[in-house]
Scaffold this motif. Structure first.
Motif, PDB file in Angstrom:
ATOM      1  N   THR A  97       0.918  -1.288   0.132  1.00 24.73           N
ATOM      2  CA  THR A  97      -0.170  -0.037   0.067  1.00 24.73           C
ATOM      3  C   THR A  97       0.760   1.335   0.070  1.00 24.73           C
ATOM      4  O   THR A  97       0.714   2.207  -0.790  1.00 24.73           O
ATOM      5  CB  THR A  97      -0.947  -0.083   1.346  1.00 24.73           C
ATOM      6  OG1 THR A  97      -1.837  -1.164   1.264  1.00 24.73           O
ATOM      7  CG2 THR A  97      -1.631   1.354   1.418  1.00 24.73           C
ATOM      8  N   ARG A  98       1.808   1.376   0.821  1.00 23.76           N
ATOM      9  CA  ARG A  98       2.836   2.337   0.943  1.00 23.76           C
ATOM     10  C   ARG A  98       3.611   2.596  -0.529  1.00 23.76           C
ATOM     11  O   ARG A  98       3.862   3.770  -0.689  1.00 23.76           O
ATOM     12  CB  ARG A  98       3.744   2.274   2.054  1.00 23.76           C
ATOM     13  CG  ARG A  98       3.123   2.792   3.269  1.00 23.76           C
ATOM     14  CD  ARG A  98       4.119   2.830   4.348  1.00 23.76           C
ATOM     15  NE  ARG A  98       4.529   1.711   5.123  1.00 23.76           N
ATOM     16  CZ  ARG A  98       3.737   0.888   6.027  1.00 23.76           C
ATOM     17  NH1 ARG A  98       2.680   1.226   6.700  1.00 23.76           N
ATOM     18  NH2 ARG A  98       4.340  -0.523   6.277  1.00 23.76           N
ATOM     19  N   ARG A  99       4.157   1.507  -0.838  1.00 25.08           N
ATOM     20  CA  ARG A  99       4.652   1.570  -2.355  1.00 25.08           C
ATOM     21  C   ARG A  99       3.859   2.026  -3.291  1.00 25.08           C
ATOM     22  O   ARG A  99       4.230   2.997  -4.090  1.00 25.08           O
ATOM     23  CB  ARG A  99       5.193   0.313  -2.650  1.00 25.08           C
ATOM     24  CG  ARG A  99       6.153   0.437  -3.865  1.00 25.08           C
ATOM     25  CD  ARG A  99       6.885  -0.996  -4.002  1.00 25.08           C
ATOM     26  NE  ARG A  99       5.975  -1.646  -5.028  1.00 25.08           N
ATOM     27  CZ  ARG A  99       5.907  -2.889  -4.705  1.00 25.08           C
ATOM     28  NH1 ARG A  99       6.545  -3.866  -3.955  1.00 25.08           N
ATOM     29  NH2 ARG A  99       5.044  -3.894  -5.419  1.00 25.08           N
ATOM     30  N   LEU A 100       2.288   1.644  -3.326  1.00 31.15           N
ATOM     31  CA  LEU A 100       1.378   2.074  -4.506  1.00 31.15           C
ATOM     32  C   LEU A 100       1.380   3.661  -4.118  1.00 31.15           C
ATOM     33  O   LEU A 100       1.257   4.468  -5.191  1.00 31.15           O
ATOM     34  CB  LEU A 100       0.178   1.400  -4.160  1.00 31.15           C
ATOM     35  CG  LEU A 100      -0.958   1.889  -5.308  1.00 31.15           C
ATOM     36  CD1 LEU A 100      -0.617   1.585  -6.620  1.00 31.15           C
ATOM     37  CD2 LEU A 100      -2.135   0.995  -5.200  1.00 31.15           C
ATOM     38  N   ILE A 101       1.285   3.888  -2.748  1.00 28.82           N
ATOM     39  CA  ILE A 101       0.946   5.534  -2.456  1.00 28.82           C
ATOM     40  C   ILE A 101       2.036   6.495  -3.270  1.00 28.82           C
ATOM     41  O   ILE A 101       2.018   7.474  -3.637  1.00 28.82           O
ATOM     42  CB  ILE A 101       0.824   5.531  -1.243  1.00 28.82           C
ATOM     43  CG1 ILE A 101      -0.717   5.070  -0.614  1.00 28.82           C
ATOM     44  CG2 ILE A 101       0.962   7.233  -0.759  1.00 28.82           C
ATOM     45  CD1 ILE A 101      -0.646   5.204   0.728  1.00 28.82           C
ATOM     46  N   LYS A 102       3.357   5.681  -3.034  1.00 29.54           N
ATOM     47  CA  LYS A 102       4.659   6.702  -3.553  1.00 29.54           C
ATOM     48  C   LYS A 102       4.550   6.677  -5.100  1.00 29.54           C
ATOM     49  O   LYS A 102       4.710   7.695  -5.493  1.00 29.54           O
ATOM     50  CB  LYS A 102       5.855   5.854  -3.024  1.00 29.54           C
ATOM     51  CG  LYS A 102       6.302   6.150  -1.670  1.00 29.54           C
ATOM     52  CD  LYS A 102       7.754   5.203  -1.482  1.00 29.54           C
ATOM     53  CE  LYS A 102       7.872   5.382  -0.019  1.00 29.54           C
ATOM     54  NZ  LYS A 102       9.147   4.364   0.262  1.00 29.54           N
ATOM     55  N   LEU A 103       4.148   5.571  -5.731  1.00 27.05           N
ATOM     56  CA  LEU A 103       3.857   5.673  -7.110  1.00 27.05           C
ATOM     57  C   LEU A 103       2.982   6.432  -7.639  1.00 27.05           C
ATOM     58  O   LEU A 103       3.347   7.403  -8.647  1.00 27.05           O
ATOM     59  CB  LEU A 103       3.607   4.215  -7.795  1.00 27.05           C
ATOM     60  CG  LEU A 103       4.807   3.215  -7.341  1.00 27.05           C
ATOM     61  CD1 LEU A 103       4.289   1.683  -8.028  1.00 27.05           C
ATOM     62  CD2 LEU A 103       6.215   3.681  -8.186  1.00 27.05           C
ATOM     63  N   LEU A 104       1.795   6.579  -6.912  1.00 23.93           N
ATOM     64  CA  LEU A 104       0.793   7.306  -7.420  1.00 23.93           C
ATOM     65  C   LEU A 104       1.165   8.916  -7.183  1.00 23.93           C
ATOM     66  O   LEU A 104       0.845   9.971  -7.843  1.00 23.93           O
ATOM     67  CB  LEU A 104      -0.639   7.133  -6.649  1.00 23.93           C
ATOM     68  CG  LEU A 104      -1.204   5.798  -7.085  1.00 23.93           C
ATOM     69  CD1 LEU A 104      -2.237   5.556  -5.898  1.00 23.93           C
ATOM     70  CD2 LEU A 104      -1.772   5.685  -8.540  1.00 23.93           C
TER      71      LEU A 104
END
Length: 108
Positions: A97-104
């Motif tokens: 989830t945190r990795r996806l937020i960073k990408l977004l």
């Protein structure tokens, strides 16, 4: 006594991950994983939590303070939801989830 470098190597191998695969899961470079395993580098606190969550072990176990992975495991972290003004259990897959937020955020 088992230290962090030994423990991260042990856990990675028990799960059958290469350094590259673990790095991809955590959103970092394989060199960082190598540096962790060789005790040349220690991760930031949030990365420690991500590693413990990923391997489903306590921080004490990850740091080599105990051989029992489940020690000091509570009900889990909570997140604050601004819209409902309540706390809710945090996603079990916090690392992704945190990795996806960073990408977004990078794409915005």
């Amino acid at each position: 006594m088992v230290f962090f470098a030994d423990r991260i190597y042990q856990l990675r191998n028990e799960k059958g991950y290469t350094r590259e695969e673990l790095a991809a899961e955590l959103g970092c470079m394989p060199r960082q994983i190598q540096d962790y395993e060789e005790a040349k580098l220690y991760p930031h606190a949030i990365t420690m939590v991500d590693l413990a969550d990923f391997f489903n072990v306590s921080l004490d176990h990850l740091m080599g303070r105990t051989h029992r992975p489940e020690i000091n495991r509570g009900p889990g972290p909570v997140a604050y939801d601004k819209q409902s003004n309540q706390t809710t259990p945090q996603d079990q897959h916090g690392v992704k989830t945190r990795r996806l937020i960073k990408l977004l955020e990078q794409d915005a």
